[in-house]
Design an enzyme around this catalytic site. Structure first.
Site, PDB file in Angstrom:
ATOM      1  N   LYS A  30       1.595  40.621  26.855  1.00 55.19           N
ATOM      2  CA  LYS A  30       1.942  41.463  28.023  1.00 55.19           C
ATOM      3  C   LYS A  30       0.917  42.572  28.271  1.00 55.19           C
ATOM      4  CE  LYS A  30       4.715  44.814  25.557  1.00 55.19           C
ATOM      5  NZ  LYS A  30       5.935  45.046  24.807  1.00 55.19           N
ATOM      6  N   ARG A 125      15.818  51.850  21.900  1.00 51.74           N
ATOM      7  CA  ARG A 125      15.567  51.065  23.112  1.00 51.74           C
ATOM      8  C   ARG A 125      16.565  49.911  23.045  1.00 51.74           C
ATOM      9  NH1 ARG A 125       9.682  48.679  24.509  1.00 51.74           N
ATOM     10  NH2 ARG A 125      10.471  46.924  23.306  1.00 51.74           N
TER      11      ARG A 125
END
Ligand SMILES: *Cc1c(COP(=O)(O)O)cnc(C)c1O
Length: 357
Positions: A30, A125
Site C-alpha cells: 500500500k 486502531r
C-alpha cells in the site's frame, strides 16, 4: 523511479533475518500505491504473501498473476465483501457481522476464505479490545462458518496509538494464540505479530516462538530511512537500501534572491505562517514538483551535497543551492531520497511519471 532489484534485496535481507526466528514475511504494497512490479519484487525477495489495505491493489496483483496468497489488511467494508471473496485469499478481521457476511459470500462463491482475527493490544486502531470476544469469534468461525477457515490471529501496533511492540505485547499475543488453540483443539497456522515496528522483537531477540509472521511495508520500501533506524536507531537497518525510490525533478528557474520575503507577511498557500530566517541574498533553484505531489518538504531528502529544501507550494519546490558542490543549469535534474509518506503520495500521483528499473 523504482529500483525493483534494490527492493528485492531489502526483502531478501529482512526475510532472511526473520526466517532465523521462524517468521515469514508478508510484503505490504500500500505504501507504494500497489504497483504490481513492487509486489513482484517483494515476492522475488522472499515475501510469502502480498498485502494491501486497498482491494483495487490486490485485484491488480491477482490479474497480473502474482503467485502468492493475497491478504487484505484493512478490515473489510460490508460493501466490498463480494469483491473481497473474489479477490483476496485471506483477510484481517475484527467484526462478527463482517465475518458472517464473508462466510455467506464464500459459500455462495464456492470458496474457502481464510481469516486472521485481530487483537487490539492497546494501539487502539482495529481489533478485538475485549479478548474474550476474540476467543468467542474464533470458536464461532471454527465451528459454525463453513465458508471460512480460521487461519490465525494477529495484532497491529505502532500506528495510530504509537504503542511499541515490546516483549510484553508479543508475549500477550502468543498467549492469546495459545488460549484460542486450546478452545478449538488445534494449532493456528498464522500468528501475525505486526508491521515493520515489530522487527524490534526480531532485532532484540525477544520474539516468542509462537509468532510466525510479520507484515512489512515501510521497512522494505524505505530501509534505513524508516523509523526503525531514524527514530529508534537500529543499526540492523543499515544493510538495507535507502534508494528503492528516487524522485527526479527538473530545475525551471535559478536566481539569486533574498532569503526573507519582502513585504507585509500574511499566510502562505496552505494558510500557514512559516517563519523565515534572513540569510541575505542566496542562490535558489526552483523545481517543477510540489506538495501536491509529495506532501511535506521534510519527506524529501536532496541527494546532492550542500543543497537544502527551503520551501514549497503545491507545484513548486524551492532549493537553496548557494553552498552546492555542483553547478546547476536550467533543465538539470535534481534527485531526492524519500520517506514513506512521500513514496505513498508520489507513486499514487497521476502527475508523476513512474519509471520502473
Ligand atoms: C500498513 C499496515 C502494515 C504495514 O505497516 P509498515 O509499517 O509499513 O510495515 C501492516 N499491517 C497492517 C494492518 C497495516 O495496515
Amino acid at each position: 523511479m523504482t529500483d525493483t532489484a534494490k527492493l528485492s534485496e531489502n526483502t531478501r535481507i529482512l526475510s532472511g533475518r526473520c526466517a532465523e526466528c521462524g517468521i515469514m514475511v508478508a510484503g505490504v504494497i500500500k505504501g507504494a500505491s500497489g504497483i504490481v512490479d513492487v509486489a513482484r519484487a517483494m515476492v522475488d525477495g522472499g515475501a510469502k504473501m502480498i498485502c494491501s489495505s486497498r482491494l483495487e491493489q490486490l485485484k491488480r496483483c491477482k490479474e497480473a498473476g502474482i503467485g502468492v496468497p493475497l491478504l487484505m489488511i484493512r478490515i473489510p467494508m460490508l460493501s466490498e465483501v463480494e469483491e473481497l471473496i473474489a479477490t483476496a485469499d485471506v483477510s484481517l478481521n475484527s467484526e462478527v457481522e463482517v465475518l458472517k457476511a464473508l462466510n455467506a459470500e464464500a459459500l455462495k462463491q464456492g470458496k474457502k476464505h481464510k481469516v486472521i482475527l485481530m487483537a487490539d493490544l492497546g494501539d487502539l486502531r482495529e481489533g478485538f479490545f475485549d479478548h474474550g470476544e476474540l476467543t468467542a469469534a474464533a470458536v464461532l468461525v471454527e465451528n459454525k462458518m463453513d465458508g471460512l477457515v480460521l487461519a490465525g490471529i494477529g495484532t497491529n501496533l505502532g500506528c495510530t496509538g504509537s504503542v511499541m511492540p515490546t516483549e510484553d505485547k508479543m508475549l500477550r499475543l502468543a498467549e492469546l494464540a495459545e488460549e484460542i488453540e486450546r478452545s478449538i483443539g488445534r494449532e493456528l497456522d498464522i500468528v501475525s505479530g505486526g508491521a515493520t515496528s515489530s522487527l524490534m522483537g526480531v532485532f532484540d531477540g525477544y520474539m516468542p516462538k509462537k509468532i510466525n509472521m510479520l507484515r512489512l511495508g515501510a521497512g522494505l520500501l524505505c530501509g534505513p530511512l524508516e523509523d526503525m533506524k531514524m527514530t529508534y536507531g537500529y543499526d540492523q537497518m543499515d544493510a538495507l537500501n535507502d534508494d528503492v525510490f528516487t524522485l527526479r525533478a527538473e530545475i525551471i528557474e535559478i536566481k539569486d534572491k533574498a532569503s526573507h520575503p519582502i513585504g507585509k507577511l500574511g499566510v502562505d498557500a496552505f494558510g500557514q505562517k512559516p517563519v523565515y530566517v534572513d540569510r541575505g541574498i542566496r542562490k535558489r533553484a526552483l523545481i517543477a514538483v510540489g506538495r501536491a505531489d509529495y506532501g511535506d518538504i521534510s519527506d524529501i531528502i536532496p541527494i546532492d551535497e550542500g543543497v537544502e529544501v527551503v520551501g514549497a507550494s503545491g507545484d513548486h519546490t524551492i532549493i537553496d543551492i548557494e553552498d552546492a558542490k555542483k553547478t546547476y543549469r536550467i533543465g538539470d535534474i535534481m534527485e531526492f531520497r524519500l520517506h514513506y509518506s512521500a513514496i505513498m503520495r508520489l507513486t499514487g500521483s497521476e502527475n508523476v511519471k513512474h519509471v520502473i528499473k
